[in-house]
Design a protein around this motif. Structure first.
Motif, PDB file in Angstrom:
ATOM      1  N   TRP A 101      -9.244  -3.724 -46.674  1.00 57.30           N
ATOM      2  CA  TRP A 101      -8.475  -3.595 -45.449  1.00 57.30           C
ATOM      3  C   TRP A 101      -8.385  -4.900 -44.695  1.00 57.30           C
ATOM      4  O   TRP A 101      -7.543  -5.068 -43.842  1.00 57.30           O
ATOM      5  CB  TRP A 101      -9.082  -2.508 -44.562  1.00 57.30           C
ATOM      6  N   TRP A 102      -9.248  -5.861 -44.986  1.00 57.01           N
ATOM      7  CA  TRP A 102      -9.256  -7.105 -44.235  1.00 57.01           C
ATOM      8  C   TRP A 102      -8.681  -8.270 -45.010  1.00 57.01           C
ATOM      9  O   TRP A 102      -8.539  -9.363 -44.490  1.00 57.01           O
ATOM     10  CB  TRP A 102     -10.684  -7.430 -43.803  1.00 57.01           C
ATOM     11  N   TRP A 103      -8.330  -8.077 -46.265  1.00 58.23           N
ATOM     12  CA  TRP A 103      -7.871  -9.164 -47.134  1.00 58.23           C
ATOM     13  C   TRP A 103      -6.548  -9.724 -46.638  1.00 58.23           C
ATOM     14  O   TRP A 103      -5.668  -8.993 -46.233  1.00 58.23           O
ATOM     15  CB  TRP A 103      -7.692  -8.625 -48.554  1.00 58.23           C
ATOM     16  N   ASN A 104      -6.412 -11.047 -46.680  1.00 56.86           N
ATOM     17  CA  ASN A 104      -5.144 -11.668 -46.307  1.00 56.86           C
ATOM     18  C   ASN A 104      -4.918 -12.933 -47.132  1.00 56.86           C
ATOM     19  O   ASN A 104      -5.759 -13.303 -47.959  1.00 56.86           O
ATOM     20  CB  ASN A 104      -5.091 -11.956 -44.795  1.00 56.86           C
ATOM     21  N   GLU A 105      -3.802 -13.601 -46.893  1.00 54.84           N
ATOM     22  CA  GLU A 105      -3.444 -14.784 -47.678  1.00 54.84           C
ATOM     23  C   GLU A 105      -4.428 -15.937 -47.473  1.00 54.84           C
ATOM     24  O   GLU A 105      -4.728 -16.672 -48.406  1.00 54.84           O
ATOM     25  CB  GLU A 105      -2.023 -15.240 -47.312  1.00 54.84           C
ATOM     26  N   ALA A 106      -4.922 -16.112 -46.257  1.00 56.23           N
ATOM     27  CA  ALA A 106      -5.862 -17.202 -45.984  1.00 56.23           C
ATOM     28  C   ALA A 106      -7.148 -17.018 -46.790  1.00 56.23           C
ATOM     29  O   ALA A 106      -7.686 -17.989 -47.349  1.00 56.23           O
ATOM     30  CB  ALA A 106      -6.174 -17.264 -44.491  1.00 56.23           C
ATOM     31  N   VAL A 107      -7.635 -15.791 -46.870  1.00 56.88           N
ATOM     32  CA  VAL A 107      -8.841 -15.500 -47.661  1.00 56.88           C
ATOM     33  C   VAL A 107      -8.560 -15.779 -49.134  1.00 56.88           C
ATOM     34  O   VAL A 107      -9.355 -16.419 -49.826  1.00 56.88           O
ATOM     35  CB  VAL A 107      -9.299 -14.038 -47.457  1.00 56.88           C
ATOM     36  N   GLN A 108      -7.415 -15.320 -49.608  1.00 61.04           N
ATOM     37  CA  GLN A 108      -7.023 -15.534 -51.008  1.00 61.04           C
ATOM     38  C   GLN A 108      -7.001 -17.027 -51.331  1.00 61.04           C
ATOM     39  O   GLN A 108      -7.563 -17.465 -52.336  1.00 61.04           O
ATOM     40  CB  GLN A 108      -5.640 -14.919 -51.248  1.00 61.04           C
ATOM     41  N   ARG A 109      -6.350 -17.804 -50.478  1.00 59.71           N
ATOM     42  CA  ARG A 109      -6.224 -19.245 -50.696  1.00 59.71           C
ATOM     43  C   ARG A 109      -7.603 -19.905 -50.689  1.00 59.71           C
ATOM     44  O   ARG A 109      -7.914 -20.736 -51.553  1.00 59.71           O
ATOM     45  CB  ARG A 109      -5.341 -19.832 -49.599  1.00 59.71           C
ATOM     46  N   SER A 110      -8.434 -19.539 -49.730  1.00 56.40           N
ATOM     47  CA  SER A 110      -9.766 -20.124 -49.601  1.00 56.40           C
ATOM     48  C   SER A 110     -10.613 -19.840 -50.844  1.00 56.40           C
ATOM     49  O   SER A 110     -11.309 -20.729 -51.352  1.00 56.40           O
ATOM     50  CB  SER A 110     -10.439 -19.561 -48.360  1.00 56.40           C
ATOM     51  N   LEU A 111     -10.546 -18.611 -51.345  1.00 58.18           N
ATOM     52  CA  LEU A 111     -11.334 -18.262 -52.528  1.00 58.18           C
ATOM     53  C   LEU A 111     -10.803 -18.950 -53.784  1.00 58.18           C
ATOM     54  O   LEU A 111     -11.581 -19.322 -54.677  1.00 58.18           O
ATOM     55  CB  LEU A 111     -11.372 -16.754 -52.707  1.00 58.18           C
ATOM     56  N   GLN A 112      -9.502 -19.153 -53.870  1.00 58.57           N
ATOM     57  CA  GLN A 112      -8.946 -19.887 -55.010  1.00 58.57           C
ATOM     58  C   GLN A 112      -9.408 -21.340 -54.996  1.00 58.57           C
ATOM     59  O   GLN A 112      -9.747 -21.903 -56.039  1.00 58.57           O
ATOM     60  CB  GLN A 112      -7.425 -19.807 -54.996  1.00 58.57           C
ATOM     61  N   GLU A 113      -9.421 -21.957 -53.803  1.00 58.21           N
ATOM     62  CA  GLU A 113      -9.900 -23.335 -53.689  1.00 58.21           C
ATOM     63  C   GLU A 113     -11.366 -23.429 -54.093  1.00 58.21           C
ATOM     64  O   GLU A 113     -11.773 -24.357 -54.786  1.00 58.21           O
ATOM     65  CB  GLU A 113      -9.728 -23.836 -52.256  1.00 58.21           C
ATOM     66  N   LYS A 114     -12.152 -22.458 -53.666  1.00 53.85           N
ATOM     67  CA  LYS A 114     -13.570 -22.429 -54.017  1.00 53.85           C
ATOM     68  C   LYS A 114     -13.739 -22.322 -55.532  1.00 53.85           C
ATOM     69  O   LYS A 114     -14.552 -23.022 -56.141  1.00 53.85           O
ATOM     70  CB  LYS A 114     -14.250 -21.253 -53.325  1.00 53.85           C
ATOM     71  N   ALA A 118     -15.057 -20.532 -47.342  1.00 54.84           N
ATOM     72  CA  ALA A 118     -14.618 -19.202 -47.785  1.00 54.84           C
ATOM     73  C   ALA A 118     -15.364 -18.116 -47.020  1.00 54.84           C
ATOM     74  O   ALA A 118     -14.766 -17.120 -46.590  1.00 54.84           O
ATOM     75  CB  ALA A 118     -14.841 -19.051 -49.286  1.00 54.84           C
ATOM     76  N   LYS A 119     -16.658 -18.305 -46.825  1.00 48.49           N
ATOM     77  CA  LYS A 119     -17.436 -17.323 -46.067  1.00 48.49           C
ATOM     78  C   LYS A 119     -16.932 -17.213 -44.634  1.00 48.49           C
ATOM     79  O   LYS A 119     -16.806 -16.112 -44.091  1.00 48.49           O
ATOM     80  CB  LYS A 119     -18.924 -17.697 -46.070  1.00 48.49           C
ATOM     81  N   ARG A 120     -16.628 -18.361 -44.032  1.00 49.10           N
ATOM     82  CA  ARG A 120     -16.097 -18.352 -42.663  1.00 49.10           C
ATOM     83  C   ARG A 120     -14.750 -17.635 -42.617  1.00 49.10           C
ATOM     84  O   ARG A 120     -14.473 -16.875 -41.697  1.00 49.10           O
ATOM     85  CB  ARG A 120     -15.934 -19.782 -42.143  1.00 49.10           C
ATOM     86  N   GLU A 121     -13.910 -17.890 -43.614  1.00 46.70           N
ATOM     87  CA  GLU A 121     -12.575 -17.283 -43.652  1.00 46.70           C
ATOM     88  C   GLU A 121     -12.670 -15.763 -43.818  1.00 46.70           C
ATOM     89  O   GLU A 121     -11.938 -15.013 -43.178  1.00 46.70           O
ATOM     90  CB  GLU A 121     -11.753 -17.893 -44.792  1.00 46.70           C
ATOM     91  N   VAL A 122     -13.589 -15.313 -44.670  1.00 50.07           N
ATOM     92  CA  VAL A 122     -13.787 -13.873 -44.859  1.00 50.07           C
ATOM     93  C   VAL A 122     -14.277 -13.237 -43.559  1.00 50.07           C
ATOM     94  O   VAL A 122     -13.775 -12.191 -43.132  1.00 50.07           O
ATOM     95  CB  VAL A 122     -14.783 -13.597 -46.016  1.00 50.07           C
TER      96      VAL A 122
END
Length: 177
Positions: free
Chosen positions: A66-79, A105-109
């Protein structure tokens, strides 16, 4: 892995923008193809597939958070990219970069979860959202309950009897006592 039947992600229609897109698509398809009920149902299904998308058909359920968004996706891909680069080279600088990407990524999540929770709390003022909240609470309560009752019986020594004949024999013995 075996694939199951693909399903339309109809839950996405809860979003107002998605719902509007869906309505426009259905109108467009109905204007082009004037037909009976069968044509109408095909148009609705096609529009739903285009707007909402379909599941992959995997039998294992992949939950969309329910909280997933594009910023989280991008951050995890970079990681992930930083991790792969570090693993390939074993370079200390790439390791530091990976650790920094992990922190980001943790901050973004955390930020995404906080924003989603704030949005959800603001929507609780409507009676529809309150009903949804109580439905979820009831479900959580049901899932946390222990299963009551047992489908086994112990003999005189306290050994659990699994075999049906032994259970029936013990049950008859108890009744006659």
């Amino acid at each position: 892995m075996q694939r199951g039947k693909k399903k339309i992600k109809e839950w996405k229609l809860k979003d107002e923008d998605t719902r509007r897109q869906f309505e426009v698509k259905v109108q467009q398809k109905n204007n082009r193809n004037r037909g009976g009920w069968k044509q109408l149902s095909e148009n609705v299904l096609e529009a739903a597939k285009e707007v909402c998308g379909e599941s992959t058909g995997h039998r294992r359920r992949r939950r969309e958070t329910w909280w997933w968004n594009e910023a989280v996706q991008r951050s995890l891909q970079e990681k992930k990219r930083a991790y792969k680069r570090w693993q390939r080279t074993q370079n200390e600088e790439y390791k530091r970069e990976y650790k920094e990407k992990t922190r980001q990524a943790k901050r973004e999540v955390a930020r995404a979860k906080r924003l989603a929770l704030e949005n959800w709390s603001e929507e609780l003022n409507s009676s529809e959202k309150q009903k949804e909240m109580f439905r979820i609470a009831k479900q959580m309560k049901r899932e946390s309950k222990d299963v009551m009752g047992a489908k086994y019986i112990k003999d005189e020594r306290g050994v659990i009897k699994i075999n049906t004949e032994e259970i029936l024999g013990r049950y008859v013995t108890l009744k006659t006592c």
